[in-house]
Design a protein around this motif. Structure first.
Motif, PDB file in Angstrom:
ATOM      1  N   GLY A 284       0.408  -3.005 -17.229  1.00  0.00           N
ATOM      2  CA  GLY A 284       0.016  -2.749 -15.846  1.00  0.00           C
ATOM      3  C   GLY A 284       0.467  -1.373 -15.391  1.00  0.00           C
ATOM      4  O   GLY A 284       0.594  -0.434 -16.184  1.00  0.00           O
ATOM      5  N   ASP A 285       0.723  -1.231 -14.098  1.00  0.00           N
ATOM      6  CA  ASP A 285       1.178   0.046 -13.554  1.00  0.00           C
ATOM      7  C   ASP A 285       2.612   0.323 -14.010  1.00  0.00           C
ATOM      8  O   ASP A 285       3.498  -0.508 -13.811  1.00  0.00           O
ATOM      9  CB  ASP A 285       1.126   0.026 -12.021  1.00  0.00           C
ATOM     10  CG  ASP A 285      -0.297   0.006 -11.496  1.00  0.00           C
ATOM     11  OD1 ASP A 285      -1.158   0.621 -12.137  1.00  0.00           O
ATOM     12  OD2 ASP A 285      -0.533  -0.647 -10.467  1.00  0.00           O
ATOM     13  N   THR A 286       2.820   1.483 -14.603  1.00  0.00           N
ATOM     14  CA  THR A 286       4.159   1.853 -15.082  1.00  0.00           C
ATOM     15  C   THR A 286       4.687   3.108 -14.400  1.00  0.00           C
ATOM     16  O   THR A 286       5.756   3.590 -14.757  1.00  0.00           O
ATOM     17  CB  THR A 286       4.136   2.088 -16.605  1.00  0.00           C
ATOM     18  OG1 THR A 286       3.200   3.140 -16.899  1.00  0.00           O
ATOM     19  CG2 THR A 286       3.726   0.820 -17.343  1.00  0.00           C
ATOM     20  N   ASP A 287       3.950   3.629 -13.422  1.00  0.00           N
ATOM     21  CA  ASP A 287       4.362   4.833 -12.706  1.00  0.00           C
ATOM     22  C   ASP A 287       4.919   4.438 -11.338  1.00  0.00           C
ATOM     23  O   ASP A 287       4.305   3.665 -10.595  1.00  0.00           O
ATOM     24  CB  ASP A 287       3.169   5.772 -12.534  1.00  0.00           C
ATOM     25  CG  ASP A 287       3.538   7.008 -11.728  1.00  0.00           C
ATOM     26  OD1 ASP A 287       4.258   7.867 -12.260  1.00  0.00           O
ATOM     27  OD2 ASP A 287       3.111   7.089 -10.553  1.00  0.00           O
ATOM     28  N   ALA A 288       6.090   4.977 -11.001  1.00  0.00           N
ATOM     29  CA  ALA A 288       6.751   4.601  -9.754  1.00  0.00           C
ATOM     30  C   ALA A 288       5.895   4.927  -8.539  1.00  0.00           C
ATOM     31  O   ALA A 288       5.798   4.122  -7.593  1.00  0.00           O
ATOM     32  CB  ALA A 288       8.107   5.297  -9.643  1.00  0.00           C
ATOM     33  N   ASP A 289       5.250   6.096  -8.528  1.00  0.00           N
ATOM     34  CA  ASP A 289       4.444   6.485  -7.373  1.00  0.00           C
ATOM     35  C   ASP A 289       3.268   5.534  -7.179  1.00  0.00           C
ATOM     36  O   ASP A 289       2.942   5.140  -6.050  1.00  0.00           O
ATOM     37  CB  ASP A 289       3.935   7.913  -7.533  1.00  0.00           C
ATOM     38  CG  ASP A 289       5.058   8.934  -7.468  1.00  0.00           C
ATOM     39  OD1 ASP A 289       6.110   8.618  -6.874  1.00  0.00           O
ATOM     40  OD2 ASP A 289       4.902  10.040  -8.020  1.00  0.00           O
ATOM     41  N   THR A 290       2.621   5.146  -8.278  1.00  0.00           N
ATOM     42  CA  THR A 290       1.489   4.232  -8.188  1.00  0.00           C
ATOM     43  C   THR A 290       1.930   2.868  -7.688  1.00  0.00           C
ATOM     44  O   THR A 290       1.276   2.247  -6.843  1.00  0.00           O
ATOM     45  CB  THR A 290       0.806   4.087  -9.557  1.00  0.00           C
ATOM     46  OG1 THR A 290       0.422   5.372 -10.031  1.00  0.00           O
ATOM     47  CG2 THR A 290      -0.423   3.194  -9.456  1.00  0.00           C
ATOM     48  N   ILE A 291       3.058   2.392  -8.211  1.00  0.00           N
ATOM     49  CA  ILE A 291       3.569   1.091  -7.785  1.00  0.00           C
ATOM     50  C   ILE A 291       3.901   1.102  -6.298  1.00  0.00           C
ATOM     51  O   ILE A 291       3.516   0.202  -5.541  1.00  0.00           O
ATOM     52  CB  ILE A 291       4.818   0.721  -8.610  1.00  0.00           C
ATOM     53  CG1 ILE A 291       4.440   0.497 -10.085  1.00  0.00           C
ATOM     54  CG2 ILE A 291       5.500  -0.525  -8.045  1.00  0.00           C
ATOM     55  CD1 ILE A 291       5.636   0.366 -11.013  1.00  0.00           C
ATOM     56  N   LEU A 292       4.590   2.133  -5.858  1.00  0.00           N
ATOM     57  CA  LEU A 292       5.031   2.177  -4.468  1.00  0.00           C
ATOM     58  C   LEU A 292       3.884   2.463  -3.512  1.00  0.00           C
ATOM     59  O   LEU A 292       3.938   2.080  -2.340  1.00  0.00           O
ATOM     60  CB  LEU A 292       6.130   3.219  -4.312  1.00  0.00           C
ATOM     61  CG  LEU A 292       7.468   2.780  -4.909  1.00  0.00           C
ATOM     62  CD1 LEU A 292       8.429   3.949  -4.977  1.00  0.00           C
ATOM     63  CD2 LEU A 292       8.087   1.650  -4.106  1.00  0.00           C
ATOM     64  N   GLU A 293       2.838   3.116  -3.992  1.00  0.00           N
ATOM     65  CA  GLU A 293       1.676   3.356  -3.138  1.00  0.00           C
ATOM     66  C   GLU A 293       1.040   2.035  -2.718  1.00  0.00           C
ATOM     67  O   GLU A 293       0.574   1.878  -1.589  1.00  0.00           O
ATOM     68  CB  GLU A 293       0.658   4.221  -3.886  1.00  0.00           C
ATOM     69  CG  GLU A 293      -0.555   4.593  -3.043  1.00  0.00           C
ATOM     70  CD  GLU A 293      -1.515   5.499  -3.791  1.00  0.00           C
ATOM     71  OE1 GLU A 293      -2.610   5.756  -3.266  1.00  0.00           O
ATOM     72  OE2 GLU A 293      -1.159   5.950  -4.906  1.00  0.00           O
ATOM     73  N   LYS A 294       1.077   1.063  -3.619  1.00  0.00           N
ATOM     74  CA  LYS A 294       0.465  -0.232  -3.328  1.00  0.00           C
ATOM     75  C   LYS A 294       1.247  -1.030  -2.293  1.00  0.00           C
ATOM     76  O   LYS A 294       0.679  -1.859  -1.582  1.00  0.00           O
ATOM     77  CB  LYS A 294       0.319  -1.049  -4.613  1.00  0.00           C
ATOM     78  CG  LYS A 294      -0.695  -0.482  -5.592  1.00  0.00           C
ATOM     79  CD  LYS A 294      -0.863  -1.380  -6.797  1.00  0.00           C
ATOM     80  CE  LYS A 294      -1.949  -0.856  -7.725  1.00  0.00           C
ATOM     81  NZ  LYS A 294      -2.154  -1.737  -8.906  1.00  0.00           N
ATOM     82  N   ILE A 295       2.531  -0.808  -2.235  1.00  0.00           N
ATOM     83  CA  ILE A 295       3.343  -1.582  -1.290  1.00  0.00           C
ATOM     84  C   ILE A 295       3.867  -0.695  -0.156  1.00  0.00           C
ATOM     85  O   ILE A 295       4.732  -1.107   0.606  1.00  0.00           O
ATOM     86  CB  ILE A 295       4.511  -2.296  -2.020  1.00  0.00           C
ATOM     87  CG1 ILE A 295       5.358  -1.306  -2.860  1.00  0.00           C
ATOM     88  CG2 ILE A 295       3.979  -3.389  -2.918  1.00  0.00           C
ATOM     89  CD1 ILE A 295       6.488  -0.672  -2.173  1.00  0.00           C
ATOM     90  N   GLY A 296       3.311   0.531  -0.045  1.00  0.00           N
ATOM     91  CA  GLY A 296       3.803   1.494   0.928  1.00  0.00           C
ATOM     92  C   GLY A 296       3.752   0.996   2.353  1.00  0.00           C
ATOM     93  O   GLY A 296       4.693   1.182   3.141  1.00  0.00           O
ATOM     94  N   ALA A 297       2.659   0.337   2.739  1.00  0.00           N
ATOM     95  CA  ALA A 297       2.518  -0.136   4.111  1.00  0.00           C
ATOM     96  C   ALA A 297       3.576  -1.180   4.436  1.00  0.00           C
ATOM     97  O   ALA A 297       4.186  -1.161   5.522  1.00  0.00           O
ATOM     98  CB  ALA A 297       1.126  -0.716   4.326  1.00  0.00           C
ATOM     99  N   SER A 298       3.830  -2.090   3.501  1.00  0.00           N
ATOM    100  CA  SER A 298       4.851  -3.119   3.719  1.00  0.00           C
ATOM    101  C   SER A 298       6.224  -2.488   3.874  1.00  0.00           C
ATOM    102  O   SER A 298       7.017  -2.890   4.733  1.00  0.00           O
ATOM    103  CB  SER A 298       4.872  -4.098   2.542  1.00  0.00           C
ATOM    104  OG  SER A 298       3.624  -4.736   2.389  1.00  0.00           O
TER     105      SER A 298
END
Length: 518
Positions: A284-298
């Protein structure tokens, strides 16, 4: 997060000198002062420091109100020099790099220099800074000459209030995101995590809440947000059911963890995601920026912070650190039952609250006395000098009982006297988001004559920095006054005897092991 080696008390169930040769030549410790002053900073601002002017909304902060807020006139020469003598960074209380380095050295391996973050070494030890009465910080600034030309070490110490009694802190809503991938089968990973979670469940209060998410190939919410009062058995059953499965889809785990935290969000509580993993993401996603972009609003809208707990002899240190930094949290590393007991039984329950959001520090060196400086570490926590008072720019989140230490190598002008530096910390109240500042100063005359003449805790700070420096630097990049590892071993052993601090004993052991390997 500072270690409390002398407070390793049992909780719940049992989970199975001096640096005198570093320097040669004055002074006294100068502690910080609050942000209500006599206007002395206004005169310093004319020389190009301290921090950029506050905004009109910062009414509680010191300011020279006789000056037009739009008047940016300044001595042209000082305007050119000032940016070179300002140092601005977001506060960081991570300690995982030091913990993992100790583990690697104990196993007879050499740490990767890229994983050695000096600020995490420095911040792994107890300090004796004064504490504030309420939220926010005290500021302590001191220093010592190194005996190498005109170089000194200058320490900026920030401290928050001590934790309140358990009954007085806000309730906690903790979502544990636990890695159950195949790599977690190694002893000291999932087994240690399960035992630790069991103990912590017994330690938390009845009005605290816990949720449990697991991830391997996919993520699953094993237990929704559950109030502990009357339901501890359900939490223990959920923890006991954890088993090792397949690959490491860390991105799915974090995303599901935040979704579970939002679903179980509690107003007035400290809402936090606690990620327990070796961070060896391979699906799946292994990049920190990509992971955090998905949960950024929360993360932004609900103020949910991320606390990373690293485990395992092979550990994705960089990924975990980036997740925690971008997730407004911090990381620790757990290598054995003793570490786990300290983190889960002592630190986490006592530090679930926050005392400061988006905290930044800015140190302004006086161009009349300072020729150059170098901040030790904080490489990925740098903030543009002009953004110090821009509260839209992310800083660090800090809880009660913490200290934050920054160490500088500073070259002074020959025969320099008078004001040397002003350190200012800015933070937002965790509930009202009102900005506050505090400052501390240091004069050249207050520099201790040598590192060995400074207080023992200053010497520990210097030793930790020199140790990190030796593990990752060479040649001209070495800190001034750097001793050999053999000499540093002797110095840390003597400091361990003087301080009677088990954490300093661990440091001496790690330096000794590094001396044998390097």
């Amino acid at each position: 997060m500072e270690r409390h080696g002398t407070q390793r008390r049992r909780c719940g169930r049992r989970i199975g000198g001096a640096l005198t040769a570093l320097a040669a030549a004055g002074g006294l410790l100068l502690t910080g002062c609050s942000g209500t002053g006599d206007g002395s900073d206004a005169s310093k601002a004319e020389r190009g420091f301290p921090a950029p002017r506050q905004t009109a909304g910062d009414q509680d902060l010191r300011d020279d109100t006789s000056r037009d807020p739009d008047d940016t006139s300044r001595n042209p020469d000082d305007t050119e020099r000032a940016p070179d003598l300002l140092s601005t960074f977001a506060l960081d209380v991570d300690t995982a790099s030091y913990g993992y380095t100790r583990r690697v050295l104990a196993e007879g391996r050499t740490p990767d220099p890229a994983q050695v973050r000096p600020e995490e070494f420095v911040n792994s030890f107890r300090q004796e800074y004064a504490r504030p009465d309420g939220n926010g910080f005290t500021v302590t600034v001191d220093g010592a000459r190194t005996g190498e030309e005109d170089w000194s070490l200058v320490r900026v110490g920030l401290a928050t209030r001590l934790p309140e009694r358990e009954s007085e802190r806000p309730p906690a809503a903790l979502t544990f995101v636990v890695d159950v991938s195949g790599s977690m089968s190694e002893p000291g990973r999932l087994d240690l995590a399960k035992e630790s979670l069991d103990v912590m469940t017994d330690r938390l209060r009845d009005d605290d809440s816990v949720a449990l998410v697991t991830f391997s190939d996919e993520a699953e919410t094993v237990l929704p947000m559950t109030r502990l009062g009357g339901h501890r058995g359900a939490v223990h059953d959920a923890v006991g059911s954890l088993e090792v499965l397949g690959s490491t889809n860390l991105g799915a785990g974090v995303e599901t963890g935040y979704a579970t935290a939002v679903e179980g969000l509690r107003e007035g509580a400290t809402n936090r995601v606690v990620l327990v993993s070796d961070a060896l993401a391979n699906t799946g996603d292994t990049d920190a920026d990509t992971i955090l972009e998905k949960i950024g609003a929360s993360r932004r809208e609900h103020g949910i912070t991320l606390f990373g707990v690293g485990v395992g002899s092979d550990y994705g240190d960089e990924l975990m650190e980036r997740l925690a930094d971008r997730g407004d949290g911090h990381t620790v590393y757990v290598s054995d039952a003793q570490d786990a007991r300290e983190v889960f039984c002592e630190q986490l329950p006592r530090h679930v609250d926050l005392t400061a959001r988006d905290a930044k520090a800015q140190v302004a060196f006086d161009p009349a006395t300072v020729k150059e400086f170098r901040l030790v570490g904080y490489d990925n926590r740098a903030v543009a000098d002009g953004d110090f008072r821009d509260d839209r720019v992310d800083g660090g989140e800090v809880g009660p009982g913490h200290t934050v230490t920054a160490l500088y190598a500073v070259r002074t002008a020959p025969g320099a006297s008078g004001h040397l530096a002003t350190a200012t910390v800015r933070w937002l109240d965790p509930r009202t988001r009102t900005p506050h500042e505090r400052s501390g100063q240091l004069d050249a005359a207050a520099l201790h004559s040598s590192v060995g003449a400074a207080a023992p805790r200053f010497q520990v700070t210097a030793a930790a920095a020199y140790f990190a420096d030796a593990l990752r630097a060479s040649g001209d990049t070495r800190l001034p006054g750097a001793p050999s590892l053999a000499r540093l071993t002797e110095d840390t052993e003597e400091l361990a005897d003087r301080t009677e601090d088990p954490a300093v004993e661990d440091l001496a052991d790690a330096v000794r092991q590094a001396d044998r390997l390097l």
